[in-house]
Design a protein around this motif. Sequence first.
Motif, mmCIF file in Angstrom:
data_model
loop_
_atom_site.group_PDB
_atom_site.id
_atom_site.type_symbol
_atom_site.label_atom_id
_atom_site.label_comp_id
_atom_site.label_asym_id
_atom_site.label_seq_id
_atom_site.Cartn_x
_atom_site.Cartn_y
_atom_site.Cartn_z
ATOM 1 N N ILE A 1 39.135 40.570 34.178
ATOM 2 C CA ILE A 1 38.261 41.252 35.158
ATOM 3 C C ILE A 1 36.880 41.474 34.550
ATOM 4 O O ILE A 1 35.840 41.276 35.207
ATOM 5 C CB ILE A 1 38.867 42.625 35.562
ATOM 6 N N GLU A 2 36.850 41.856 33.270
ATOM 7 C CA GLU A 2 35.556 42.078 32.616
ATOM 8 C C GLU A 2 34.761 40.777 32.529
ATOM 9 O O GLU A 2 33.546 40.763 32.730
ATOM 10 C CB GLU A 2 35.783 42.688 31.221
ATOM 11 N N TRP A 3 35.458 39.660 32.266
ATOM 12 C CA TRP A 3 34.790 38.342 32.254
ATOM 13 C C TRP A 3 34.141 38.064 33.607
ATOM 14 O O TRP A 3 33.030 37.539 33.674
ATOM 15 C CB TRP A 3 35.784 37.222 31.929
ATOM 16 N N LEU A 4 34.857 38.417 34.694
ATOM 17 C CA LEU A 4 34.306 38.151 36.032
ATOM 18 C C LEU A 4 32.967 38.871 36.206
ATOM 19 O O LEU A 4 31.999 38.307 36.715
ATOM 20 C CB LEU A 4 35.286 38.599 37.125
ATOM 21 N N PHE A 5 32.925 40.149 35.775
ATOM 22 C CA PHE A 5 31.678 40.912 35.901
ATOM 23 C C PHE A 5 30.581 40.331 34.999
ATOM 24 O O PHE A 5 29.419 40.245 35.400
ATOM 25 C CB PHE A 5 31.922 42.389 35.554
ATOM 26 N N VAL A 6 30.974 39.921 33.790
ATOM 27 C CA VAL A 6 29.988 39.343 32.855
ATOM 28 C C VAL A 6 29.412 38.049 33.446
ATOM 29 O O VAL A 6 28.192 37.827 33.430
ATOM 30 C CB VAL A 6 30.646 39.085 31.473
ATOM 31 N N ILE A 7 30.296 37.215 34.003
ATOM 32 C CA ILE A 7 29.845 35.941 34.597
ATOM 33 C C ILE A 7 28.909 36.204 35.783
ATOM 34 O O ILE A 7 27.861 35.558 35.933
ATOM 35 C CB ILE A 7 31.062 35.084 35.032
ATOM 36 N N LEU A 8 29.273 37.200 36.613
ATOM 37 C CA LEU A 8 28.419 37.548 37.761
ATOM 38 C C LEU A 8 27.052 38.051 37.295
ATOM 39 O O LEU A 8 26.018 37.703 37.880
ATOM 40 C CB LEU A 8 29.088 38.624 38.619
ATOM 41 N N ALA A 9 27.082 38.872 36.249
ATOM 42 C CA ALA A 9 25.824 39.429 35.735
ATOM 43 C C ALA A 9 24.943 38.305 35.172
ATOM 44 O O ALA A 9 23.752 38.224 35.494
ATOM 45 C CB ALA A 9 26.107 40.483 34.664
ATOM 46 N N ILE A 10 25.544 37.435 34.377
ATOM 47 C CA ILE A 10 24.766 36.341 33.747
ATOM 48 C C ILE A 10 24.257 35.349 34.805
ATOM 49 O O ILE A 10 23.068 35.036 34.876
ATOM 50 C CB ILE A 10 25.626 35.586 32.697
ATOM 51 N N GLY A 11 25.172 34.869 35.638
ATOM 52 C CA GLY A 11 24.810 33.863 36.655
ATOM 53 C C GLY A 11 23.780 34.412 37.624
ATOM 54 O O GLY A 11 22.798 33.734 37.968
ATOM 55 N N GLY A 12 23.995 35.650 38.078
ATOM 56 C CA GLY A 12 23.069 36.277 39.029
ATOM 57 C C GLY A 12 21.687 36.442 38.413
ATOM 58 O O GLY A 12 20.669 36.181 39.051
ATOM 59 N N MET A 13 21.677 36.870 37.141
ATOM 60 C CA MET A 13 20.406 37.132 36.459
ATOM 61 C C MET A 13 19.593 35.839 36.310
ATOM 62 O O MET A 13 18.401 35.806 36.624
ATOM 63 C CB MET A 13 20.742 37.723 35.077
ATOM 64 N N LEU A 14 20.263 34.775 35.845
ATOM 65 C CA LEU A 14 19.558 33.499 35.641
ATOM 66 C C LEU A 14 19.059 32.941 36.984
ATOM 67 O O LEU A 14 17.916 32.482 37.090
ATOM 68 C CB LEU A 14 20.478 32.483 34.952
ATOM 69 N N SER A 15 19.920 33.022 38.007
ATOM 70 C CA SER A 15 19.531 32.491 39.327
ATOM 71 C C SER A 15 18.341 33.261 39.891
ATOM 72 O O SER A 15 17.388 32.672 40.413
ATOM 73 C CB SER A 15 20.692 32.604 40.323
ATOM 74 N N LEU A 16 18.421 34.592 39.778
ATOM 75 C CA LEU A 16 17.353 35.415 40.349
ATOM 76 C C LEU A 16 16.028 35.202 39.607
ATOM 77 O O LEU A 16 14.962 35.169 40.226
ATOM 78 C CB LEU A 16 17.783 36.893 40.266
ATOM 79 N N GLU A 17 16.110 35.053 38.295
ATOM 80 C CA GLU A 17 14.910 34.802 37.493
ATOM 81 C C GLU A 17 14.268 33.480 37.936
ATOM 82 O O GLU A 17 13.050 33.379 38.058
ATOM 83 C CB GLU A 17 15.295 34.744 36.011
ATOM 84 N N MET A 18 15.114 32.482 38.213
ATOM 85 C CA MET A 18 14.585 31.200 38.665
ATOM 86 C C MET A 18 13.965 31.311 40.057
ATOM 87 O O MET A 18 12.918 30.706 40.328
ATOM 88 C CB MET A 18 15.696 30.135 38.652
ATOM 89 N N LEU A 19 14.590 32.082 40.934
ATOM 90 C CA LEU A 19 14.003 32.282 42.276
ATOM 91 C C LEU A 19 12.648 32.975 42.166
ATOM 92 O O LEU A 19 11.697 32.636 42.869
ATOM 93 C CB LEU A 19 14.945 33.134 43.142
ATOM 94 N N ASN A 20 12.566 33.945 41.250
ATOM 95 C CA ASN A 20 11.312 34.651 41.019
ATOM 96 C C ASN A 20 10.224 33.674 40.564
ATOM 97 O O ASN A 20 9.093 33.709 41.070
ATOM 98 C CB ASN A 20 11.541 35.752 39.968
ATOM 99 N N SER A 21 10.597 32.791 39.643
ATOM 100 C CA SER A 21 9.633 31.796 39.152
ATOM 101 C C SER A 21 9.206 30.863 40.286
ATOM 102 O O SER A 21 8.037 30.476 40.380
ATOM 103 C CB SER A 21 10.252 30.949 38.023
ATOM 104 N N ALA A 22 10.170 30.503 41.132
ATOM 105 C CA ALA A 22 9.859 29.616 42.260
ATOM 106 C C ALA A 22 8.871 30.309 43.210
ATOM 107 O O ALA A 22 7.883 29.690 43.654
ATOM 108 C CB ALA A 22 11.141 29.243 42.999
ATOM 109 N N ILE A 23 9.110 31.593 43.478
ATOM 110 C CA ILE A 23 8.214 32.341 44.372
ATOM 111 C C ILE A 23 6.813 32.428 43.758
ATOM 112 O O ILE A 23 5.806 32.220 44.444
ATOM 113 C CB ILE A 23 8.793 33.746 44.672
ATOM 114 N N GLU A 24 6.748 32.689 42.439
ATOM 115 C CA GLU A 24 5.441 32.757 41.754
ATOM 116 C C GLU A 24 4.682 31.445 41.912
ATOM 117 O O GLU A 24 3.488 31.439 42.192
ATOM 118 C CB GLU A 24 5.658 33.031 40.260
#
Length: 127
Positions: A55-78
């Motif tokens: 269960i902890e892995w699931l949260f870690v994966i969500l945190a990592i994947g979400g963070m990288l994806s969102l950072e990329m979306l931010n860069s795309a918007i910039e």
Amino acid sequence: MSSASKGKKHRLIKSFGFAFTGIRTAILSERNMKIHLCITIIVIFASIGLSISMIEWLFVILAIGGMLSLEMLNSAIERVVDLVTEEYHPLAKQGKDIAAGAVLIYAMMSVMIGLIIFLPKLFHLFF
Ligand SMILES: Nc1ncnc2c1ncn2[C@@H]1O[C@H](COP(=O)(O)OP(=O)(O)OP(=O)(O)O)[C@@H](O)[C@H]1O
């Protein structure tokens, strides 16, 4: 295989290619992406070292994947904002600041997840 389905498959492979190019561009050109990747590697090693649960892995994966994806979306918007205008514009500022705010919210959530999972384990390890 019909030529129509061959064409569809080819388009699908091309789309994956563009997506991988996007990931590569973000990693090579964005300092924040490099920082996130370093943190990702540290977190993965810590997760393995501290034997976190499934269960902890699931949260870690969500945190990592979400963070990288969102950072990329931010860069795309910039980039899109910079493409539209290089002049000062209140909407450009709002667009960039809102996107940065979204990244900040997810980053804070990821830190909270990290603290909840790793703090007790580190405490047990050292005390
Ligand atoms: N065209 C613009 N008009 C108005 N304000 C802008 C404009 N471009 C940038 N800004 C403001 O300046 C800030 C910094 O913009 P910049 O494009 O350098 O992004 P950044 O947040 O520094 O990105 P990075 O993640 O690359 O460090 C933005 O968050 C926004 O508030």
